[in-house]
Write a protein that holds these residues in place. Structure first.
Motif: not given
Length: 173
Positions: A61-64, A96-101, A103-104, A110-114
């Protein structure tokens, strides 16, 4: 009239030389700042990937969030209008994808969004890559999921418990 033209020419050439000198003095500082920005983006991505490896969802979350911040500040240089539009669109999608990561806290989500984030990141990686860093596009042949690494050694962030070394280097920068 000739004296006026000569004087104007001398003034103009002095002004041009002064501008060139000031650009030469500023350019190394700007180049160093740009390299720092590139390192921040690349390091944030790599930290995100590495924390997926150890299944630390809170660090992810912090890295995203760090990746989002670094990308928002980055400006593309030396691109045509079409390239600039495409790169800017891709950067916005990565943010936007990093924001999704961020947010959870669910590591599997997280892996799926990554997966999508990594594919998009590779598209613009040549623009973000620091001069002193090699990046390798790696792929898990079982899932076709890709990720970037600064090492040729395979460490699969999607399946670290079952298939940590499953994968291969597909390309390098």
């Amino acid at each position: 009239m000739k004296k006026l033209l000569v004087t104007a020419f001398i003034c103009l050439s002095t002004l041009v030389n002064a501008q060139l000198t000031s650009k030469e003095e500023v350019a190394p500082e700007l180049a160093a700042k740009r390299e720092t920005e590139k390192k921040e983006i690349t390091n944030s991505y790599l930290a995100l990937k590495n924390n997926l490896l150890i299944s630390d969802s809170l660090a992810v979350v912090k890295d995203a969030a760090a990746l989002q911040k670094a990308l928002k500040n980055f400006k593309f240089k030396k691109l045509t209008l079409d390239q600039m539009n495409e790169a800017t669109k891709t950067r916005r999608e990565i943010i936007e994808l990093a924001a999704e990561v961020a947010a959870t806290k669910n590591i599997n989500k997280q892996r799926k969004i990554f997966i999508t984030l990594s594919a998009k990141f590779w598209d613009v990686a040549p623009r973000f890559k620091p001069a002193d860093t090699a990046l390798h596009l790696q792929i898990c042949p079982m899932t076709s999921a890709t990720w970037l690494s600064d090492s040729k050694e395979i460490k699969n962030p999607y399946y670290p418990k079952n298939m940590l070394t499953c994968g291969e280097v597909k390309a390098s920068l």
